[in-house]
Design an enzyme around this catalytic site. Sequence first.
Site, PDB file in Angstrom:
ATOM      1  N   CYS A  66      21.855  43.906  44.474  1.00 20.74           N
ATOM      2  CA  CYS A  66      22.772  44.540  45.427  1.00 20.74           C
ATOM      3  C   CYS A  66      22.449  46.024  45.617  1.00 20.74           C
ATOM      4  O   CYS A  66      22.122  46.732  44.673  1.00 20.74           O
ATOM      5  CB  CYS A  66      24.206  44.370  44.915  1.00 20.74           C
ATOM      6  SG  CYS A  66      25.419  44.998  46.089  1.00 20.74           S
ATOM      7  N   CYS A  70      27.793  50.328  42.026  1.00 17.80           N
ATOM      8  CA  CYS A  70      29.029  50.182  41.238  1.00 17.80           C
ATOM      9  C   CYS A  70      28.689  50.175  39.732  1.00 17.80           C
ATOM     10  O   CYS A  70      27.947  49.302  39.259  1.00 17.80           O
ATOM     11  CB  CYS A  70      29.748  48.890  41.621  1.00 17.80           C
ATOM     12  SG  CYS A  70      29.894  48.678  43.420  1.00 17.80           S
ATOM     13  N   CYS A  73      28.862  46.991  37.464  1.00 18.68           N
ATOM     14  CA  CYS A  73      28.374  45.697  37.954  1.00 18.68           C
ATOM     15  C   CYS A  73      26.934  45.361  37.562  1.00 18.68           C
ATOM     16  O   CYS A  73      25.995  46.101  37.870  1.00 18.68           O
ATOM     17  CB  CYS A  73      28.502  45.640  39.476  1.00 18.68           C
ATOM     18  SG  CYS A  73      28.098  43.995  40.115  1.00 18.68           S
ATOM     19  N   CYS A 110      36.374  30.358  45.317  1.00 15.73           N
ATOM     20  CA  CYS A 110      36.020  31.695  45.795  1.00 15.73           C
ATOM     21  C   CYS A 110      34.505  31.908  45.763  1.00 15.73           C
ATOM     22  O   CYS A 110      33.876  31.783  44.711  1.00 15.73           O
ATOM     23  CB  CYS A 110      36.725  32.739  44.931  1.00 15.73           C
ATOM     24  SG  CYS A 110      36.326  34.419  45.438  1.00 15.73           S
ATOM     25  N   CYS A 141      38.287  31.211  49.503  1.00 12.41           N
ATOM     26  CA  CYS A 141      38.293  32.664  49.357  1.00 12.41           C
ATOM     27  C   CYS A 141      36.843  33.116  49.390  1.00 12.41           C
ATOM     28  O   CYS A 141      35.951  32.364  48.981  1.00 12.41           O
ATOM     29  CB  CYS A 141      38.942  33.042  48.027  1.00 12.41           C
ATOM     30  SG  CYS A 141      38.945  34.831  47.739  1.00 12.41           S
ATOM     31  N   CYS A 201      43.268  39.500  49.137  1.00 20.15           N
ATOM     32  CA  CYS A 201      43.159  39.457  47.682  1.00 20.15           C
ATOM     33  C   CYS A 201      42.523  40.776  47.270  1.00 20.15           C
ATOM     34  O   CYS A 201      41.372  41.040  47.609  1.00 20.15           O
ATOM     35  CB  CYS A 201      42.284  38.265  47.264  1.00 20.15           C
ATOM     36  SG  CYS A 201      41.886  38.251  45.497  1.00 20.15           S
ATOM     37  N   ARG A 273      46.537  37.876  39.174  1.00 17.03           N
ATOM     38  CA  ARG A 273      45.519  37.081  38.468  1.00 17.03           C
ATOM     39  C   ARG A 273      44.971  37.801  37.236  1.00 17.03           C
ATOM     40  O   ARG A 273      44.449  38.913  37.335  1.00 17.03           O
ATOM     41  CB  ARG A 273      44.362  36.719  39.417  1.00 17.03           C
ATOM     42  CG  ARG A 273      43.333  35.798  38.749  1.00 17.03           C
ATOM     43  CD  ARG A 273      42.304  35.248  39.730  1.00 17.03           C
ATOM     44  NE  ARG A 273      42.975  34.614  40.842  1.00 17.03           N
ATOM     45  CZ  ARG A 273      42.822  34.991  42.109  1.00 17.03           C
ATOM     46  NH1 ARG A 273      41.978  35.942  42.419  1.00 17.03           N
ATOM     47  NH2 ARG A 273      43.503  34.394  43.070  1.00 17.03           N
TER      48      ARG A 273
HETATM   49  N1  SAM Z   1      29.810  42.600  46.451  1.00 11.29           N
HETATM   50  C1  SAM Z   1      31.140  42.348  46.791  1.00 11.29           C
HETATM   51  C2  SAM Z   1      32.063  43.531  46.542  1.00 11.29           C
HETATM   52  O1  SAM Z   1      31.765  44.375  45.714  1.00 11.29           O
HETATM   53  O2  SAM Z   1      33.120  43.589  47.191  1.00 11.29           O
HETATM   54  C3  SAM Z   1      31.722  41.124  46.116  1.00 11.29           C
HETATM   55  C4  SAM Z   1      31.356  40.801  44.677  1.00 11.29           C
HETATM   56  S1  SAM Z   1      31.889  42.001  43.476  1.00 11.29           S
HETATM   57  C5  SAM Z   1      31.035  41.447  42.037  1.00 11.29           C
HETATM   58  C6  SAM Z   1      33.591  41.619  43.238  1.00 11.29           C
HETATM   59  C7  SAM Z   1      34.364  42.368  42.196  1.00 11.29           C
HETATM   60  O3  SAM Z   1      34.013  41.949  40.886  1.00 11.29           O
HETATM   61  C8  SAM Z   1      34.206  43.872  42.123  1.00 11.29           C
HETATM   62  O4  SAM Z   1      34.911  44.545  43.099  1.00 11.29           O
HETATM   63  C9  SAM Z   1      34.771  44.166  40.744  1.00 11.29           C
HETATM   64  O5  SAM Z   1      36.162  44.417  40.834  1.00 11.29           O
HETATM   65  C10 SAM Z   1      34.530  42.878  39.964  1.00 11.29           C
HETATM   66  N2  SAM Z   1      33.552  43.106  38.886  1.00 11.29           N
HETATM   67  C11 SAM Z   1      32.217  43.242  38.999  1.00 11.29           C
HETATM   68  N3  SAM Z   1      31.638  43.471  37.796  1.00 11.29           N
HETATM   69  C12 SAM Z   1      32.647  43.469  36.892  1.00 11.29           C
HETATM   70  C13 SAM Z   1      32.690  43.657  35.481  1.00 11.29           C
HETATM   71  N4  SAM Z   1      31.596  43.929  34.778  1.00 11.29           N
HETATM   72  N5  SAM Z   1      33.886  43.594  34.852  1.00 11.29           N
HETATM   73  C14 SAM Z   1      35.004  43.345  35.574  1.00 11.29           C
HETATM   74  N6  SAM Z   1      35.024  43.157  36.905  1.00 11.29           N
HETATM   75  C15 SAM Z   1      33.863  43.223  37.565  1.00 11.29           C
HETATM   76  C1  DTB Z   2      37.566  39.735  40.988  1.00  8.84           C
HETATM   77  O1  DTB Z   2      38.491  40.575  41.061  1.00  8.84           O
HETATM   78  N1  DTB Z   2      36.909  39.443  39.875  1.00  8.84           N
HETATM   79  C2  DTB Z   2      35.870  38.459  40.141  1.00  8.84           C
HETATM   80  C3  DTB Z   2      36.081  38.139  41.638  1.00  8.84           C
HETATM   81  N2  DTB Z   2      37.115  39.048  42.021  1.00  8.84           N
HETATM   82  C4  DTB Z   2      34.959  38.129  42.556  1.00  8.84           C
HETATM   83  C5  DTB Z   2      34.522  38.877  39.725  1.00  8.84           C
HETATM   84  C6  DTB Z   2      34.402  39.272  38.266  1.00  8.84           C
HETATM   85  C7  DTB Z   2      32.985  39.572  37.980  1.00  8.84           C
HETATM   86  C8  DTB Z   2      32.719  39.840  36.535  1.00  8.84           C
HETATM   87  C9  DTB Z   2      31.306  40.161  36.280  1.00  8.84           C
HETATM   88  C10 DTB Z   2      30.319  39.075  36.636  1.00  8.84           C
HETATM   89  O2  DTB Z   2      30.535  37.891  36.260  1.00  8.84           O
HETATM   90  O3  DTB Z   2      29.288  39.376  37.234  1.00  8.84           O
HETATM   91 FE1  SF4 Z   3      27.240  44.961  44.739  1.00 10.08          FE
HETATM   92 FE2  SF4 Z   3      28.343  44.493  42.367  1.00 10.08          FE
HETATM   93 FE3  SF4 Z   3      29.166  46.563  43.799  1.00 10.08          FE
HETATM   94 FE4  SF4 Z   3      29.747  44.042  44.628  1.00 10.08          FE
HETATM   95  S1  SF4 Z   3      30.469  45.047  42.775  1.00 10.08           S
HETATM   96  S2  SF4 Z   3      28.984  45.744  45.873  1.00 10.08           S
HETATM   97  S3  SF4 Z   3      27.892  42.974  43.921  1.00 10.08           S
HETATM   98  S4  SF4 Z   3      27.102  46.298  42.928  1.00 10.08           S
END
Ligand code: SAM
Ligand code: DTB
Ligand code: SF4
Length: 330
Positions: A66, A70, A73, A110, A141, A201, A273
Amino acid sequence: MKAQTIYFARPIQAANAEQWSIAGIEALFKLPFADLLYRAQQTHREHFDPNEVQLSTLLSIKTGGCSEDCGYCPQSAFHSAGVEDRKMLDVAAVVQAAKAAQQAGADRFCMGAAWREPSAEDMQSVVEMVKAVRNLGMETCATLGMLREEHVTQLRAAGLDYYNHNLDTAPEFYGEIISTRDYQDRLDTLERVRRAGINVCSGGIVGMGESLTQRAGLIAQLANMQPYPESVPINNLVKVEGTPLENAEELDPLDFVRTIAVARITMPRARVRLSAGRQQMSDAVQALCFLAGANSIFYGEQLLTTGNPEVERDRTLLDKLGMYPFAEKH
Ligand code: SAM
Ligand code: DTB
Ligand code: SF4
Protein backbone atom coordinates in the site's frame (compact mmCIF):
# COMPACT_ATOMS: atom_id res chain seq x y z
CA MET A 1 -31.98 -27.30 3.46
CA LYS A 2 -32.92 -24.28 5.55
CA ALA A 3 -34.16 -21.34 3.47
CA GLN A 4 -31.71 -18.48 3.47
CA THR A 5 -32.60 -15.20 5.00
CA ILE A 6 -31.38 -12.09 3.26
CA TYR A 7 -30.36 -9.42 5.72
CA PHE A 8 -30.73 -5.86 4.61
CA ALA A 9 -28.90 -3.27 6.57
CA ARG A 10 -31.28 -0.89 8.26
CA PRO A 11 -29.69 2.49 8.68
CA ILE A 12 -30.18 3.81 12.18
CA GLN A 13 -29.53 7.40 11.13
CA ALA A 14 -29.31 8.29 14.79
CA ALA A 15 -28.21 11.81 15.46
CA ASN A 16 -27.01 12.56 18.96
CA ALA A 17 -29.28 15.10 20.56
CA GLU A 18 -26.29 16.64 22.27
CA GLN A 19 -22.78 17.34 21.04
CA TRP A 20 -20.19 15.68 23.22
CA SER A 21 -17.33 17.80 24.49
CA ILE A 22 -13.90 16.21 24.81
CA ALA A 23 -13.92 17.17 28.50
CA GLY A 24 -17.28 15.44 28.98
CA ILE A 25 -15.98 12.27 27.35
CA GLU A 26 -12.77 12.42 29.36
CA ALA A 27 -14.90 12.62 32.50
CA LEU A 28 -16.64 9.39 31.46
CA PHE A 29 -13.24 7.71 31.03
CA LYS A 30 -12.34 8.81 34.57
CA LEU A 31 -15.47 7.43 36.27
CA PRO A 32 -14.93 4.63 38.77
CA PHE A 33 -14.83 1.42 36.71
CA ALA A 34 -18.04 -0.01 38.19
CA ASP A 35 -19.96 3.22 37.62
CA LEU A 36 -18.77 3.44 34.02
CA LEU A 37 -19.74 -0.16 33.26
CA TYR A 38 -23.10 0.25 34.96
CA ARG A 39 -23.89 3.26 32.79
CA ALA A 40 -22.73 1.47 29.66
CA GLN A 41 -24.88 -1.55 30.57
CA GLN A 42 -27.94 0.62 31.08
CA THR A 43 -27.47 2.24 27.68
CA HIS A 44 -26.79 -1.08 26.01
CA ARG A 45 -29.90 -2.72 27.43
CA GLU A 46 -32.09 0.19 26.35
CA HIS A 47 -31.26 -0.47 22.72
CA PHE A 48 -30.07 -4.06 22.29
CA ASP A 49 -30.42 -7.59 23.51
CA PRO A 50 -27.25 -7.67 25.68
CA ASN A 51 -26.62 -11.36 24.97
CA GLU A 52 -26.59 -11.08 21.19
CA VAL A 53 -23.45 -10.51 19.16
CA GLN A 54 -23.07 -9.67 15.50
CA LEU A 55 -20.37 -11.60 13.62
CA SER A 56 -18.39 -10.05 10.75
CA THR A 57 -15.82 -12.01 8.80
CA LEU A 58 -12.97 -10.18 7.12
CA LEU A 59 -11.24 -11.08 3.89
CA SER A 60 -8.26 -9.28 2.43
CA ILE A 61 -9.11 -9.07 -1.28
CA LYS A 62 -5.90 -7.17 -2.09
CA THR A 63 -2.98 -7.54 0.29
CA GLY A 64 0.19 -5.50 0.82
CA GLY A 65 2.18 -2.93 -1.12
CA CYS A 66 0.00 0.00 0.00
CA SER A 67 1.17 3.50 -0.90
CA GLU A 68 0.06 5.01 2.43
CA ASP A 69 2.39 5.21 5.43
CA CYS A 70 0.00 4.39 8.32
CA GLY A 71 2.38 3.67 11.20
CA TYR A 72 0.39 0.75 12.60
CA CYS A 73 -0.12 -1.11 9.34
CA PRO A 74 1.84 -4.15 8.17
CA GLN A 75 0.56 -3.60 4.61
CA SER A 76 2.23 -0.25 4.04
CA ALA A 77 4.99 -0.29 1.40
CA PHE A 78 6.90 2.11 3.70
CA HIS A 79 7.44 -0.61 6.31
CA SER A 80 9.13 -4.02 6.31
CA ALA A 81 6.64 -6.25 8.07
CA GLY A 82 7.18 -9.18 5.69
CA VAL A 83 3.69 -8.99 4.18
CA GLU A 84 3.82 -10.22 0.61
CA ASP A 85 2.33 -7.91 -2.02
CA ARG A 86 -0.40 -10.00 -3.67
CA LYS A 87 -2.65 -9.27 -6.62
CA MET A 88 -6.37 -8.90 -6.19
CA LEU A 89 -8.39 -12.07 -5.53
CA ASP A 90 -10.86 -13.14 -8.18
CA VAL A 91 -14.61 -13.07 -7.60
CA ALA A 92 -14.90 -16.87 -7.30
CA ALA A 93 -12.33 -16.99 -4.49
CA VAL A 94 -14.17 -14.23 -2.62
CA VAL A 95 -17.53 -16.00 -2.96
CA GLN A 96 -15.99 -19.23 -1.71
CA ALA A 97 -14.62 -17.48 1.37
CA ALA A 98 -17.96 -15.74 1.98
CA LYS A 99 -19.84 -19.05 1.78
CA ALA A 100 -17.46 -20.59 4.31
CA ALA A 101 -17.93 -17.60 6.62
CA GLN A 102 -21.69 -17.85 6.33
CA GLN A 103 -21.61 -21.55 7.12
CA ALA A 104 -19.53 -20.81 10.20
CA GLY A 105 -22.27 -18.39 11.36
CA ALA A 106 -21.15 -14.94 10.16
CA ASP A 107 -23.85 -12.53 8.98
CA ARG A 108 -21.62 -9.81 7.57
CA PHE A 109 -18.70 -10.18 5.16
CA CYS A 110 -16.17 -7.40 4.96
CA MET A 111 -13.81 -7.11 2.00
CA GLY A 112 -10.63 -5.15 2.67
CA ALA A 113 -8.06 -3.83 0.20
CA ALA A 114 -4.65 -2.26 0.78
CA TRP A 115 -5.30 0.75 -1.39
CA ARG A 116 -5.07 4.49 -0.92
CA GLU A 117 -8.17 4.53 -3.15
CA PRO A 118 -9.57 2.10 -5.72
CA SER A 119 -8.90 2.49 -9.46
CA ALA A 120 -11.72 2.31 -12.03
CA GLU A 121 -10.57 -1.21 -12.94
CA ASP A 122 -10.50 -2.30 -9.27
CA MET A 123 -14.04 -1.03 -8.88
CA GLN A 124 -15.38 -3.32 -11.61
CA SER A 125 -14.25 -6.38 -9.66
CA VAL A 126 -15.37 -4.99 -6.30
CA VAL A 127 -18.87 -4.34 -7.68
CA GLU A 128 -19.06 -7.97 -8.84
CA MET A 129 -17.88 -9.17 -5.44
CA VAL A 130 -20.44 -7.10 -3.55
CA LYS A 131 -23.28 -8.33 -5.73
CA ALA A 132 -22.19 -11.97 -5.44
CA VAL A 133 -21.77 -11.89 -1.65
CA ARG A 134 -25.08 -10.13 -1.21
CA ASN A 135 -26.75 -12.84 -3.29
CA LEU A 136 -25.67 -15.34 -0.67
CA GLY A 137 -27.87 -13.51 1.83
CA MET A 138 -25.06 -11.87 3.77
CA GLU A 139 -24.63 -8.24 4.66
CA THR A 140 -21.75 -6.72 2.76
CA CYS A 141 -19.06 -4.34 3.92
CA ALA A 142 -16.00 -3.02 2.12
CA THR A 143 -12.93 -1.07 3.15
CA LEU A 144 -11.02 0.16 0.14
CA GLY A 145 -9.46 3.45 1.25
CA MET A 146 -10.64 6.90 0.18
CA LEU A 147 -13.67 7.12 -2.09
CA ARG A 148 -14.67 9.69 -4.68
CA GLU A 149 -18.20 10.50 -5.77
CA GLU A 150 -18.21 7.94 -8.60
CA HIS A 151 -17.03 5.20 -6.23
CA VAL A 152 -19.86 5.67 -3.74
CA THR A 153 -22.40 5.77 -6.55
CA GLN A 154 -21.14 2.46 -7.92
CA LEU A 155 -21.02 0.82 -4.49
CA ARG A 156 -24.50 1.98 -3.63
CA ALA A 157 -25.82 0.64 -6.95
CA ALA A 158 -24.13 -2.71 -6.24
CA GLY A 159 -26.08 -2.88 -2.97
CA LEU A 160 -23.18 -2.41 -0.54
CA ASP A 161 -24.59 -2.31 3.00
CA TYR A 162 -21.65 -0.80 4.95
CA TYR A 163 -18.44 1.05 4.18
CA ASN A 164 -15.61 0.89 6.71
CA HIS A 165 -13.27 3.83 6.90
CA ASN A 166 -11.71 4.54 10.27
CA LEU A 167 -10.82 7.91 11.71
CA ASP A 168 -8.20 5.88 13.59
CA THR A 169 -7.34 8.49 16.23
CA ALA A 170 -7.89 12.08 17.35
CA PRO A 171 -7.08 14.84 14.85
CA GLU A 172 -4.36 16.12 17.21
CA PHE A 173 -2.49 12.79 17.22
CA TYR A 174 -3.16 11.78 13.63
CA GLY A 175 -0.04 13.46 12.20
CA GLU A 176 2.20 11.31 14.42
CA ILE A 177 0.81 8.17 12.78
CA ILE A 178 0.09 8.98 9.13
CA SER A 179 1.56 11.59 6.80
CA THR A 180 0.33 10.57 3.35
CA ARG A 181 -3.28 11.71 3.76
CA ASP A 182 -4.96 13.97 6.24
CA TYR A 183 -7.87 13.82 8.62
CA GLN A 184 -10.09 15.89 6.39
CA ASP A 185 -9.66 13.34 3.56
CA ARG A 186 -11.14 10.73 5.89
CA LEU A 187 -14.03 12.93 6.94
CA ASP A 188 -14.75 13.73 3.28
CA THR A 189 -14.91 10.04 2.36
CA LEU A 190 -17.26 9.34 5.28
CA GLU A 191 -19.47 12.22 4.23
CA ARG A 192 -19.71 10.88 0.66
CA VAL A 193 -20.56 7.40 1.95
CA ARG A 194 -23.25 8.83 4.22
CA ARG A 195 -24.80 10.97 1.48
CA ALA A 196 -24.90 7.99 -0.90
CA GLY A 197 -27.08 6.15 1.61
CA ILE A 198 -24.52 3.51 2.56
CA ASN A 199 -24.24 2.67 6.27
CA VAL A 200 -21.11 4.05 7.88
CA CYS A 201 -18.65 1.85 9.76
CA SER A 202 -15.98 3.98 11.40
CA GLY A 203 -13.88 3.67 14.50
CA GLY A 204 -10.27 3.71 15.49
CA ILE A 205 -7.26 2.15 17.16
CA VAL A 206 -6.22 2.54 20.77
CA GLY A 207 -2.84 1.72 22.26
CA MET A 208 -0.78 3.73 19.77
CA GLY A 209 0.68 6.01 22.47
CA GLU A 210 -2.21 8.49 22.43
CA SER A 211 -3.08 10.39 25.60
CA LEU A 212 -6.36 9.93 27.41
CA THR A 213 -7.51 13.29 26.05
CA GLN A 214 -6.69 12.12 22.54
CA ARG A 215 -8.58 8.88 23.09
CA ALA A 216 -11.53 11.00 24.19
CA GLY A 217 -10.94 13.17 21.11
CA LEU A 218 -11.39 10.18 18.79
CA ILE A 219 -14.66 9.22 20.48
CA ALA A 220 -15.86 12.85 20.30
CA GLN A 221 -15.21 12.95 16.54
CA LEU A 222 -17.20 9.78 16.01
CA ALA A 223 -20.05 10.54 18.42
CA ASN A 224 -20.54 14.07 17.10
CA MET A 225 -21.05 12.99 13.51
CA GLN A 226 -24.65 13.72 12.59
CA PRO A 227 -25.67 10.94 12.46
CA TYR A 228 -22.98 8.90 14.19
CA PRO A 229 -21.74 5.69 12.49
CA GLU A 230 -23.94 2.60 12.50
CA SER A 231 -20.87 0.44 13.25
CA VAL A 232 -17.95 1.49 15.42
CA PRO A 233 -14.92 -0.82 15.40
CA ILE A 234 -12.61 -0.32 18.37
CA ASN A 235 -9.24 -1.88 17.56
CA ASN A 236 -6.50 -2.59 20.07
CA LEU A 237 -3.23 -2.01 18.23
CA VAL A 238 -1.74 -5.27 16.93
CA LYS A 239 1.98 -4.59 17.22
CA VAL A 240 3.53 -6.00 14.09
CA GLU A 241 7.30 -6.33 13.82
CA GLY A 242 8.69 -4.07 11.12
CA THR A 243 6.07 -1.34 11.63
CA PRO A 244 6.96 1.94 13.39
CA LEU A 245 4.60 1.03 16.24
CA GLU A 246 6.04 -2.42 16.91
CA ASN A 247 7.30 -1.28 20.34
CA ALA A 248 4.35 0.86 21.39
CA GLU A 249 3.65 0.67 25.10
CA GLU A 250 1.07 -1.95 26.01
CA LEU A 251 -2.34 -0.48 26.81
CA ASP A 252 -3.79 -1.53 30.16
CA PRO A 253 -6.61 -3.96 29.20
CA LEU A 254 -8.97 -2.12 31.57
CA ASP A 255 -8.40 1.07 29.58
CA PHE A 256 -9.42 -0.83 26.47
CA VAL A 257 -12.62 -1.92 28.25
CA ARG A 258 -13.22 1.70 29.26
CA THR A 259 -12.95 2.79 25.62
CA ILE A 260 -15.65 0.30 24.64
CA ALA A 261 -17.89 1.53 27.48
CA VAL A 262 -17.44 5.17 26.48
CA ALA A 263 -18.21 4.35 22.82
CA ARG A 264 -21.38 2.57 23.94
CA ILE A 265 -22.57 5.46 26.12
CA THR A 266 -21.87 8.14 23.51
CA MET A 267 -23.20 6.15 20.51
CA PRO A 268 -26.10 4.23 22.11
CA ARG A 269 -27.52 2.59 19.00
CA ALA A 270 -24.31 1.77 17.15
CA ARG A 271 -22.88 -1.71 16.81
CA VAL A 272 -19.72 -1.32 18.86
CA ARG A 273 -17.24 -3.88 17.59
CA LEU A 274 -14.54 -5.42 19.75
CA SER A 275 -12.15 -5.56 16.80
CA ALA A 276 -8.42 -6.19 16.27
CA GLY A 277 -6.38 -7.41 19.24
CA ARG A 278 -8.75 -10.13 20.47
CA GLN A 279 -6.23 -12.90 19.86
CA GLN A 280 -3.99 -11.33 22.49
CA MET A 281 -6.88 -10.84 24.96
CA SER A 282 -7.97 -13.20 27.72
CA ASP A 283 -11.54 -14.48 27.81
CA ALA A 284 -12.05 -12.42 30.96
CA VAL A 285 -11.12 -9.14 29.24
CA GLN A 286 -13.34 -9.97 26.28
CA ALA A 287 -16.19 -10.74 28.68
CA LEU A 288 -15.68 -7.32 30.27
CA CYS A 289 -15.84 -5.75 26.80
CA PHE A 290 -19.23 -7.40 26.19
CA LEU A 291 -20.34 -6.20 29.60
CA ALA A 292 -19.20 -2.70 28.59
CA GLY A 293 -21.47 -2.79 25.56
CA ALA A 294 -19.54 -4.41 22.72
CA ASN A 295 -22.01 -6.32 20.57
CA SER A 296 -20.03 -7.26 17.51
CA ILE A 297 -16.74 -9.05 16.76
CA PHE A 298 -14.57 -10.00 13.82
CA TYR A 299 -15.10 -13.73 13.47
CA GLY A 300 -12.76 -16.17 11.71
CA GLU A 301 -9.09 -17.09 12.12
CA GLN A 302 -7.72 -14.16 10.17
CA LEU A 303 -8.18 -10.39 10.28
CA LEU A 304 -6.47 -8.97 7.18
CA THR A 305 -2.87 -10.08 7.60
CA THR A 306 -2.79 -10.95 11.30
CA GLY A 307 -4.48 -13.64 13.36
CA ASN A 308 -7.81 -13.66 15.14
CA PRO A 309 -9.14 -16.29 17.59
CA GLU A 310 -10.11 -19.68 16.18
CA VAL A 311 -13.83 -20.14 15.47
CA GLU A 312 -13.89 -22.94 18.07
CA ARG A 313 -12.44 -20.67 20.74
CA ASP A 314 -15.04 -17.98 19.98
CA ARG A 315 -17.92 -20.44 20.00
CA THR A 316 -16.76 -21.77 23.35
CA LEU A 317 -16.44 -18.26 24.74
CA LEU A 318 -19.90 -17.21 23.54
CA ASP A 319 -21.39 -20.42 24.96
CA LYS A 320 -19.68 -19.86 28.30
CA LEU A 321 -21.18 -16.38 28.43
CA GLY A 322 -24.63 -17.49 27.26
CA MET A 323 -24.31 -15.26 24.21
CA TYR A 324 -25.58 -16.04 20.72
CA PRO A 325 -24.81 -14.79 17.21
CA PHE A 326 -27.24 -12.32 15.67
CA ALA A 327 -27.72 -14.61 12.62
CA GLU A 328 -28.94 -17.49 14.79
CA LYS A 329 -31.58 -15.34 16.44
CA HIS A 330 -33.03 -13.76 13.28
N1 SAM B 1 -6.64 0.60 3.14
C1 SAM B 1 -7.91 0.88 3.65
C2 SAM B 1 -7.92 1.99 4.68
O1 SAM B 1 -6.90 2.25 5.32
O2 SAM B 1 -8.98 2.61 4.87
C3 SAM B 1 -8.61 -0.33 4.24
C4 SAM B 1 -7.82 -1.37 5.02
S1 SAM B 1 -7.08 -0.78 6.52
C5 SAM B 1 -6.04 -2.14 6.95
C6 SAM B 1 -8.42 -0.79 7.67
C7 SAM B 1 -8.15 -0.45 9.10
O3 SAM B 1 -7.48 -1.51 9.77
C8 SAM B 1 -7.28 0.75 9.41
O4 SAM B 1 -7.94 1.96 9.27
C9 SAM B 1 -6.92 0.50 10.86
O5 SAM B 1 -7.88 1.10 11.71
C10 SAM B 1 -6.99 -1.02 11.00
N2 SAM B 1 -5.65 -1.58 11.25
C11 SAM B 1 -4.65 -1.74 10.37
N3 SAM B 1 -3.54 -2.26 10.97
C12 SAM B 1 -3.87 -2.43 12.27
C13 SAM B 1 -3.16 -2.92 13.40
N4 SAM B 1 -1.88 -3.29 13.31
N5 SAM B 1 -3.78 -2.97 14.60
C14 SAM B 1 -5.07 -2.56 14.69
N6 SAM B 1 -5.80 -2.09 13.66
C15 SAM B 1 -5.21 -2.02 12.46
C1 DTB C 1 -11.23 -2.44 11.38
O1 DTB C 1 -11.55 -1.47 12.10
N1 DTB C 1 -10.36 -3.38 11.74
C2 DTB C 1 -10.18 -4.35 10.67
C3 DTB C 1 -11.19 -3.86 9.61
N2 DTB C 1 -11.70 -2.66 10.17
C4 DTB C 1 -10.79 -3.72 8.22
C5 DTB C 1 -8.78 -4.52 10.25
C6 DTB C 1 -7.83 -4.90 11.36
C7 DTB C 1 -6.49 -5.14 10.76
C8 DTB C 1 -5.49 -5.65 11.75
C9 DTB C 1 -4.17 -5.85 11.14
C10 DTB C 1 -4.12 -6.85 10.01
O2 DTB C 1 -4.67 -7.98 10.15
O3 DTB C 1 -3.49 -6.58 8.99
FE1 SF4 D 1 -2.80 1.15 3.38
FE2 SF4 D 1 -2.74 -0.08 5.74
FE3 SF4 D 1 -3.03 2.55 5.65
FE4 SF4 D 1 -5.05 0.95 4.80
S1 SF4 D 1 -4.25 1.12 6.87
S2 SF4 D 1 -4.26 2.79 3.79
S3 SF4 D 1 -3.85 -0.75 3.94
S4 SF4 D 1 -1.21 1.41 4.96
